[in-house]
Design a protein around this motif. Structure first.
Motif, mmCIF file in Angstrom:
data_model
loop_
_atom_site.group_PDB
_atom_site.id
_atom_site.type_symbol
_atom_site.label_atom_id
_atom_site.label_comp_id
_atom_site.label_asym_id
_atom_site.label_seq_id
_atom_site.Cartn_x
_atom_site.Cartn_y
_atom_site.Cartn_z
ATOM 1 N N VAL A 63 0.835 -1.190 0.000
ATOM 2 C CA VAL A 63 0.000 0.000 0.000
ATOM 3 C C VAL A 63 0.876 1.248 0.000
ATOM 4 O O VAL A 63 1.850 1.335 0.742
ATOM 5 C CB VAL A 63 -0.923 0.010 1.246
ATOM 6 C CG1 VAL A 63 -1.778 1.254 1.275
ATOM 7 C CG2 VAL A 63 -1.784 -1.239 1.289
ATOM 8 N N ASP A 64 0.515 2.200 -0.840
ATOM 9 C CA ASP A 64 1.135 3.524 -0.823
ATOM 10 C C ASP A 64 0.164 4.408 -0.054
ATOM 11 O O ASP A 64 -0.953 4.653 -0.520
ATOM 12 C CB ASP A 64 1.329 4.027 -2.258
ATOM 13 C CG ASP A 64 2.003 5.382 -2.312
ATOM 14 O OD1 ASP A 64 2.561 5.823 -1.289
ATOM 15 O OD2 ASP A 64 1.963 6.015 -3.391
ATOM 16 N N SER A 65 0.555 4.841 1.137
ATOM 17 C CA SER A 65 -0.409 5.553 1.973
ATOM 18 C C SER A 65 0.206 6.753 2.670
ATOM 19 O O SER A 65 1.426 6.889 2.762
ATOM 20 C CB SER A 65 -1.000 4.603 3.022
ATOM 21 O OG SER A 65 0.002 4.183 3.924
ATOM 22 N N GLY A 66 -0.657 7.580 3.175
ATOM 23 C CA GLY A 66 -0.280 8.755 3.935
ATOM 24 C C GLY A 66 -1.533 9.387 4.508
ATOM 25 O O GLY A 66 -2.642 8.889 4.321
ATOM 26 N N ARG A 67 -1.370 10.476 5.187
ATOM 27 C CA ARG A 67 -2.517 11.188 5.767
ATOM 28 C C ARG A 67 -2.612 12.561 5.132
ATOM 29 O O ARG A 67 -1.606 13.219 4.874
ATOM 30 C CB ARG A 67 -2.359 11.302 7.269
ATOM 31 C CG ARG A 67 -2.270 9.926 7.924
ATOM 32 C CD ARG A 67 -3.185 9.824 9.094
ATOM 33 N NE ARG A 67 -3.155 8.469 9.629
ATOM 34 C CZ ARG A 67 -4.231 7.747 9.806
ATOM 35 N NH1 ARG A 67 -5.420 8.239 9.510
ATOM 36 N NH2 ARG A 67 -4.156 6.542 10.301
ATOM 37 N N ASN A 68 -3.835 12.992 4.890
ATOM 38 C CA ASN A 68 -4.031 14.334 4.334
ATOM 39 C C ASN A 68 -4.032 15.363 5.456
ATOM 40 O O ASN A 68 -3.787 15.040 6.622
ATOM 41 C CB ASN A 68 -5.293 14.389 3.468
ATOM 42 C CG ASN A 68 -6.566 14.153 4.263
ATOM 43 O OD1 ASN A 68 -6.584 14.239 5.485
ATOM 44 N ND2 ASN A 68 -7.642 13.839 3.558
ATOM 45 N N GLU A 69 -4.340 16.639 5.105
ATOM 46 C CA GLU A 69 -4.309 17.730 6.098
ATOM 47 C C GLU A 69 -5.271 17.517 7.252
ATOM 48 O O GLU A 69 -5.050 18.001 8.365
ATOM 49 C CB GLU A 69 -4.695 19.075 5.452
ATOM 50 C CG GLU A 69 -3.950 19.518 4.234
ATOM 51 C CD GLU A 69 -4.423 18.837 2.950
ATOM 52 O OE1 GLU A 69 -5.614 18.854 2.595
ATOM 53 O OE2 GLU A 69 -3.543 18.272 2.291
ATOM 54 N N GLU A 70 -6.358 16.789 7.007
ATOM 55 C CA GLU A 70 -7.341 16.523 8.070
ATOM 56 C C GLU A 70 -6.978 15.297 8.902
ATOM 57 O O GLU A 70 -7.706 14.929 9.816
ATOM 58 C CB GLU A 70 -8.746 16.327 7.472
ATOM 59 C CG GLU A 70 -9.386 17.600 6.936
ATOM 60 C CD GLU A 70 -8.994 17.850 5.486
ATOM 61 O OE1 GLU A 70 -8.845 16.877 4.722
ATOM 62 O OE2 GLU A 70 -8.815 19.021 5.116
ATOM 63 N N GLY A 71 -5.874 14.652 8.562
ATOM 64 C CA GLY A 71 -5.463 13.459 9.308
ATOM 65 C C GLY A 71 -6.147 12.189 8.844
ATOM 66 O O GLY A 71 -6.045 11.152 9.498
ATOM 67 N N VAL A 72 -6.836 12.247 7.724
ATOM 68 C CA VAL A 72 -7.542 11.087 7.199
ATOM 69 C C VAL A 72 -6.593 10.282 6.308
ATOM 70 O O VAL A 72 -5.837 10.843 5.511
ATOM 71 C CB VAL A 72 -8.797 11.529 6.391
ATOM 72 C CG1 VAL A 72 -9.479 10.342 5.748
ATOM 73 C CG2 VAL A 72 -9.758 12.286 7.295
ATOM 74 N N LEU A 73 -6.643 8.964 6.465
ATOM 75 C CA LEU A 73 -5.791 8.085 5.678
ATOM 76 C C LEU A 73 -6.175 8.136 4.201
ATOM 77 O O LEU A 73 -7.342 8.021 3.839
ATOM 78 C CB LEU A 73 -5.916 6.640 6.180
ATOM 79 C CG LEU A 73 -5.100 5.597 5.427
ATOM 80 C CD1 LEU A 73 -3.610 5.814 5.666
ATOM 81 C CD2 LEU A 73 -5.497 4.197 5.861
#
Length: 118
Positions: free
Chosen positions: A25-35
Motif C-alpha cells: 500500500v502507498d499511503s499517507g494522511r491528508n491535512e485533516e489526518g484522514v488516511l
C-alpha cells in the motif's frame, strides 16, 4: 510432496512452516489526518521455515540454493488457496545457532529462513 521446493530442489521437512500474506500500500494522511491510500498489490506471499536442528552439510546445502541468483522459482503450500503454488521469490534473512554436542559433533540449531514473493 515437500512443503517447499526451491528451483526444483526440495527443502528438508521443516519443524515449523508459517505462511503470511500482505498487501503493498502507498499511503499517507491528508491535512485533516484522514488516511489516503492506494493498494498497489494484494496478497504478497511470505513463508517462514525453521528447523530445530540440521547437520552442517544439510544447512549448507539449503543455503547454497540461494548463492547463484537473487530470484528463485519456489513451489510452496499456499494458505489462501489450500493448494501448492509456484511463484518467483527471494530469500530474506537466514539465521542459525551453532550447537555442539557432548561428543564434540557440531550441528546447527534454530535454523530459519524466509521466502518473500517478488
Amino acid at each position: 510432496m515437500a512443503l517447499c521446493i526451491v528451483d526444483g530442489t526440495a527443502l528438508p521437512a521443516p519443524s515449523t512452516y508459517s505462511a503470511s500474506n500482505s498487501d503493498l500500500v502507498d499511503s499517507g494522511r491528508n491535512e485533516e489526518g484522514v488516511l489516503v491510500c492506494d493498494v498497489l498489490r494484494y496478497d504478497i506471499a511470505k513463508i517462514e521455515l525453521s528447523w530445530k536442528t540440521l547437520s552442517p552439510d544439510k544447512w549448507a546445502a539449503v543455503l547454497a540454493l540461494f548463492k547463484t541468483s537473487f530470484f528463485h522459482s519456489v513451489t510452496y503450500y499456499d494458505q489462501t488457496e489450500d493448494a501448492y503454488k509456484t511463484k518467483e521469490m527471494y530469500v530474506s534473512d537466514r539465521k542459525a545457532e551453532l550447537l555442539k554436542t557432548a561428543g564434540g559433533k557440531k550441528y546447527w540449531k534454530d535454523c530459519k529462513l524466509s521466502l518473500v514473493e517478488v
